[in-house]
Design a protein around this motif. Structure first.
Motif, mmCIF file in Angstrom:
data_model
loop_
_atom_site.group_PDB
_atom_site.id
_atom_site.type_symbol
_atom_site.label_atom_id
_atom_site.label_comp_id
_atom_site.label_asym_id
_atom_site.label_seq_id
_atom_site.Cartn_x
_atom_site.Cartn_y
_atom_site.Cartn_z
ATOM 1 N N ASN A 65 4.549 -9.603 0.408
ATOM 2 C CA ASN A 65 4.269 -10.108 1.756
ATOM 3 C C ASN A 65 4.610 -11.596 1.853
ATOM 4 O OD1 ASN A 65 3.117 -10.085 4.463
ATOM 5 N ND2 ASN A 65 1.371 -11.160 3.580
ATOM 6 N N GLY A 66 4.267 -12.356 0.802
ATOM 7 C CA GLY A 66 4.541 -13.779 0.812
ATOM 8 C C GLY A 66 6.026 -14.110 0.765
ATOM 9 N N SER A 67 6.809 -13.294 0.053
ATOM 10 C CA SER A 67 8.242 -13.576 -0.106
ATOM 11 C C SER A 67 9.109 -12.953 0.978
ATOM 12 C CB SER A 67 8.721 -13.084 -1.479
ATOM 13 O OG SER A 67 8.106 -13.804 -2.514
ATOM 14 N N ARG A 73 0.192 -3.039 3.890
ATOM 15 C CA ARG A 73 -0.120 -1.607 4.016
ATOM 16 C C ARG A 73 1.126 -0.742 3.846
ATOM 17 N NH1 ARG A 73 -3.266 -2.411 9.605
ATOM 18 N NH2 ARG A 73 -1.471 -3.797 9.786
ATOM 19 N N ILE A 74 2.249 -1.232 4.349
ATOM 20 C CA ILE A 74 3.503 -0.488 4.189
ATOM 21 C C ILE A 74 3.914 -0.479 2.715
ATOM 22 C CG2 ILE A 74 5.979 -0.492 4.720
ATOM 23 C CD1 ILE A 74 5.257 -1.692 7.457
ATOM 24 N N THR A 75 3.832 -1.639 2.074
ATOM 25 C CA THR A 75 4.141 -1.726 0.646
ATOM 26 C C THR A 75 3.218 -0.811 -0.153
ATOM 27 O OG1 THR A 75 4.816 -4.043 0.899
ATOM 28 C CG2 THR A 75 4.348 -3.278 -1.328
ATOM 29 N N GLY A 76 1.936 -0.797 0.207
ATOM 30 C CA GLY A 76 0.956 0.027 -0.491
ATOM 31 C C GLY A 76 1.260 1.508 -0.393
ATOM 32 N N ILE A 77 1.653 1.965 0.782
ATOM 33 C CA ILE A 77 1.966 3.390 0.975
ATOM 34 C C ILE A 77 3.195 3.789 0.144
ATOM 35 C CG2 ILE A 77 2.780 5.092 2.661
ATOM 36 C CD1 ILE A 77 1.042 3.583 4.752
ATOM 37 N N ILE A 78 4.232 2.946 0.184
ATOM 38 C CA ILE A 78 5.443 3.230 -0.605
ATOM 39 C C ILE A 78 5.113 3.233 -2.099
ATOM 40 C CG2 ILE A 78 7.732 2.372 -1.245
ATOM 41 C CD1 ILE A 78 7.923 1.208 1.611
ATOM 42 N N LEU A 79 4.330 2.249 -2.533
ATOM 43 C CA LEU A 79 3.930 2.148 -3.933
ATOM 44 C C LEU A 79 3.147 3.384 -4.362
ATOM 45 C CD1 LEU A 79 3.604 0.481 -6.563
ATOM 46 C CD2 LEU A 79 1.541 -0.520 -5.533
ATOM 47 N N THR A 80 2.245 3.843 -3.506
ATOM 48 C CA THR A 80 1.426 5.019 -3.810
ATOM 49 C C THR A 80 2.295 6.260 -4.023
ATOM 50 O OG1 THR A 80 -0.416 4.129 -2.510
ATOM 51 C CG2 THR A 80 -0.447 6.490 -2.977
ATOM 52 N N LEU A 81 3.278 6.442 -3.176
ATOM 53 C CA LEU A 81 4.171 7.599 -3.303
ATOM 54 C C LEU A 81 4.960 7.550 -4.610
ATOM 55 C CD1 LEU A 81 5.549 7.819 0.371
ATOM 56 C CD2 LEU A 81 3.897 9.363 -0.723
ATOM 57 N N ILE A 82 5.447 6.376 -4.970
ATOM 58 C CA ILE A 82 6.209 6.241 -6.218
ATOM 59 C C ILE A 82 5.319 6.505 -7.425
ATOM 60 C CG2 ILE A 82 7.540 4.657 -7.661
ATOM 61 C CD1 ILE A 82 8.390 3.203 -5.096
ATOM 62 N N VAL A 83 4.114 5.939 -7.407
ATOM 63 C CA VAL A 83 3.169 6.152 -8.509
ATOM 64 C C VAL A 83 2.854 7.638 -8.659
ATOM 65 C CG1 VAL A 83 0.781 5.779 -9.258
ATOM 66 C CG2 VAL A 83 2.137 3.856 -8.415
ATOM 67 N N ALA A 84 2.626 8.316 -7.541
ATOM 68 C CA ALA A 84 2.312 9.749 -7.571
ATOM 69 C C ALA A 84 3.451 10.543 -8.202
ATOM 70 C CB ALA A 84 2.030 10.258 -6.162
ATOM 71 N N LEU A 85 4.683 10.221 -7.818
ATOM 72 C CA LEU A 85 5.841 10.927 -8.371
ATOM 73 C C LEU A 85 5.928 10.772 -9.881
ATOM 74 C CD1 LEU A 85 8.613 10.079 -5.724
ATOM 75 C CD2 LEU A 85 7.640 12.339 -6.197
ATOM 76 N N VAL A 86 5.551 9.605 -10.371
ATOM 77 C CA VAL A 86 5.658 9.345 -11.810
ATOM 78 C C VAL A 86 4.503 9.972 -12.585
ATOM 79 C CG1 VAL A 86 5.728 7.571 -13.595
ATOM 80 C CG2 VAL A 86 6.946 7.219 -11.451
ATOM 81 N N LEU A 138 6.822 -10.064 -11.060
ATOM 82 C CA LEU A 138 5.396 -9.796 -10.917
ATOM 83 C C LEU A 138 5.163 -8.384 -10.397
ATOM 84 C CD1 LEU A 138 2.569 -11.068 -11.158
ATOM 85 C CD2 LEU A 138 2.787 -11.811 -8.794
ATOM 86 N N SER A 139 5.984 -7.953 -9.431
ATOM 87 C CA SER A 139 5.824 -6.630 -8.832
ATOM 88 C C SER A 139 6.122 -5.518 -9.836
ATOM 89 C CB SER A 139 6.736 -6.484 -7.610
ATOM 90 O OG SER A 139 6.386 -7.427 -6.615
ATOM 91 N N LEU A 140 7.206 -5.670 -10.580
ATOM 92 C CA LEU A 140 7.575 -4.633 -11.550
ATOM 93 C C LEU A 140 6.613 -4.608 -12.734
ATOM 94 C CD1 LEU A 140 11.487 -4.795 -11.606
ATOM 95 C CD2 LEU A 140 10.030 -2.977 -10.685
ATOM 96 N N PHE A 141 6.190 -5.777 -13.199
ATOM 97 C CA PHE A 141 5.218 -5.819 -14.287
ATOM 98 C C PHE A 141 3.895 -5.171 -13.855
ATOM 99 C CE2 PHE A 141 7.254 -9.808 -16.385
ATOM 100 C CZ PHE A 141 8.125 -8.992 -17.086
ATOM 101 N N ALA A 142 3.463 -5.475 -12.640
ATOM 102 C CA ALA A 142 2.215 -4.900 -12.130
ATOM 103 C C ALA A 142 2.355 -3.391 -11.941
ATOM 104 C CB ALA A 142 1.832 -5.563 -10.816
ATOM 105 N N PHE A 143 3.525 -2.949 -11.483
ATOM 106 C CA PHE A 143 3.777 -1.521 -11.288
ATOM 107 C C PHE A 143 3.690 -0.759 -12.609
ATOM 108 C CE2 PHE A 143 7.146 1.836 -11.374
ATOM 109 C CZ PHE A 143 6.484 2.771 -10.593
ATOM 110 N N THR A 144 4.310 -1.293 -13.666
ATOM 111 C CA THR A 144 4.249 -0.605 -14.954
ATOM 112 C C THR A 144 2.842 -0.643 -15.545
ATOM 113 O OG1 THR A 144 5.026 -2.627 -16.076
ATOM 114 C CG2 THR A 144 6.685 -0.969 -15.502
ATOM 115 N N THR A 145 2.079 -1.700 -15.227
ATOM 116 C CA THR A 145 0.687 -1.752 -15.672
ATOM 117 C C THR A 145 -0.123 -0.627 -15.032
ATOM 118 O OG1 THR A 145 0.773 -4.147 -16.005
ATOM 119 C CG2 THR A 145 -1.409 -3.174 -15.757
ATOM 120 N N ILE A 146 0.140 -0.344 -13.767
ATOM 121 C CA ILE A 146 -0.511 0.778 -13.078
ATOM 122 C C ILE A 146 -0.220 2.088 -13.810
ATOM 123 C CG2 ILE A 146 -0.502 2.186 -10.961
ATOM 124 C CD1 ILE A 146 0.039 -0.401 -9.396
#
Length: 456
Positions: free
Chosen positions: A176-178, A184-197, A357-365
């Motif tokens: 959002n800052g960059s 909320r849009i980022t969160g929904i997309i992130l949730t779908l990707i996490v679910a697929l994995v 930061l986004s990719l590192f946080a994603f893999t941490t999830i």
């Protein structure tokens, strides 16, 4: 005092001197009992990352197991944690982070050994291991309450803190800052990707981790090195600041308020342990899935995780912050690291840090989803795993809509509590670690002897 003040007090106590001394002390004990193995066998360990035989029982290769563990450890702690440690403890905090990492390598080795030694198979034929299993299978049923305590803590951390809310907030806020994209849009997309994995299990998680972690870590290291090389003439001064600040109070300068030696020690060790997770008991859950017949082999490979996370990535982040001089300003956390990157690459630097930061946080999830799942399986069996995965995905989605300070504090408390049963087990099972180490070293020496004879 309100509830949050009480929880903050509990959190400060849990992560205070007693736990930090226990965490580092366990590493010191293993270091001496194993003959400074993190020095003498580091070259062997680094070779094994790519040359392990991978012909034993397990679900994934040793390299994939390492990447899965690194997926959970290489994250916001490397970017935000290092900046916070230096902001509060001064440059000297980096020295104590190194010290914690050095002894933590021995602890991580022991965790990897025991993870393989006492792993088992669940009802679906999938490998299960980690502290809850080496507590029960190594120490006996009378210690099962300790194993249950660890597993419950692991689930809570996965669902309520490190695995979901803190990482999701880091991703959505930075994007959002960059780029100005609604969280909320980022969160929904992130949730779908996490679910697929994660619904594909450890195989999917390890494939994604193996693809992202080495690539992203390599580029992040390269960017940090750019900052170091552009300020090459300041390197001697930087080392002076680090070593002097480790043993002497650092005076206030600019936006830096000054710090005592105690502040440098506490923040360096605490942030270092938080980043590499040596002794917390999370990494051996991933290590247990490795295809190997030798516990000590995976122990050596696991040990490199702390080396990569803290002694390379965290160190380079620290160098970038100190060399660029941003630590003396008013910024803190991710903004401080971003300013360091911006000082060398004004346009690309901040955007790159957002991506990192986004990719590192994603893999941490992803990594913590697996840790929580194995803890859940230990307590309730395999029947509810799909339900656990669904709840985890929902928590990821919830994380983009909520900022729950209280939940974060509770998760931090429980994360610290995970270490206690794990460290007790490590110390009590030290004879097993030493025995397995001797067996593997005899095996290696025998192979080398045969090769020498053939060469002659």
């Amino acid at each position: 005092m309100n509830l949050i003040d009480v929880l903050n007090s509990v959190d400060s106590f849990i992560w205070g001197p007693p736990l930090l001394v226990l965490l580092v002390g366990t590493g010191v004990l293993f270091t001496f009992r194993l003959g400074f193995l993190q020095i003498t066998k580091l070259p062997t360990a680094l070779r094994l990352i790519f040359k392990a035989e991978n012909n034993g029982n397990g679900d994934i290769s040793s390299f994939s197991a390492l990447c899965t563990a690194l997926a959970a450890t290489v994250g916001t702690g490397n970017i935000v944690g290092v900046a916070t440690a230096i902001k509060v403890g001064g440059p000297g905090a980096l020295f104590w982070m190194w010290l914690a990492a050095f002894f933590g390598m021995a602890t991580k080795y022991a965790e990897g050994v025991l993870a393989i030694k006492y792993r088992t198979k669940d009802e679906n034929g999938q490998t299960s291991g980690g502290p809850m299993y080496y507590i029960v299978n190594g120490l006996g049923q009378k210690f099962k309450p300790l194993a249950i305590f660890f597993a419950v803590s692991g689930i809570l951390v996965a669902l309520l803190g490190i695995g979901t809310f803190t990482q999701v907030n880091s991703i959505t806020d930075s994007i959002n800052g960059s780029f100005g994209i609604d969280p909320r849009i980022t969160g929904i997309i992130l949730t779908l990707i996490v679910a697929l994995v994660i619904f594909g299990g450890i195989q999917n998680i390890s494939k994604v981790a193996t693809a992202i972690v080495p690539f992203m870590s390599g580029i992040y290291i390269f960017m940090c090195l750019l900052i170091v090389f552009t300020s090459f003439n300041k390197i001697p001064t930087t080392f002076t600041l680090i070593f002097d600040g480790a043993f002497n109070s650092t005076a206030a300068v600019g936006g830096f308020l000054g710090s005592s030696v105690a502040m440098a020690i506490r923040n360096g060790i605490a942030r270092g342990v938080f980043s590499n997770e040596s002794g917390l008991g999370s990494a051996p859950i991933a290590a247990a899935a490795a295809k190997t017949n030798w516990p000590a082999e995976q122990g050596l490979i696991s040990m490199t995780g702390t080396f990569i996370d803290s002694l390379i990535i965290c160190s380079l982040t620290g160098f970038a912050i100190i060399l660029s001089g941003v630590w003396t300003g008013d910024l803190n956390g991710a903004l401080m690291t971003q300013a360091a990157f911006k000082s060398v690459l004004p346009n690309v630097g901040p955007l790159f840090l957002t991506l990192s930061l986004s990719l590192f946080a994603f893999t941490t999830i992803l990594g913590w989803s697996y840790y929580g799942e194995r803890c859940f399986e230990f307590l309730f069996g395999t029947k509810g795993i799909k339900g656990y995965r669904l709840v985890f995905v929902l928590m990821v989605l919830l994380g983009s809509f909520l900022k729950l300070e209280m939940v974060w504090i509770i998760a931090d408390i429980v994360n610290g509590l995970m270490a206690i049963p794990n460290l007790i087990a490590l110390i009590l099972l030290m004879p097993v670690v030493i025995k397995e180490t001797k067996l593997y070293m005899s095996h290696i020496n025998s192979i080398n002897s045969d090769l020498d004879k053939k060469a002659i």
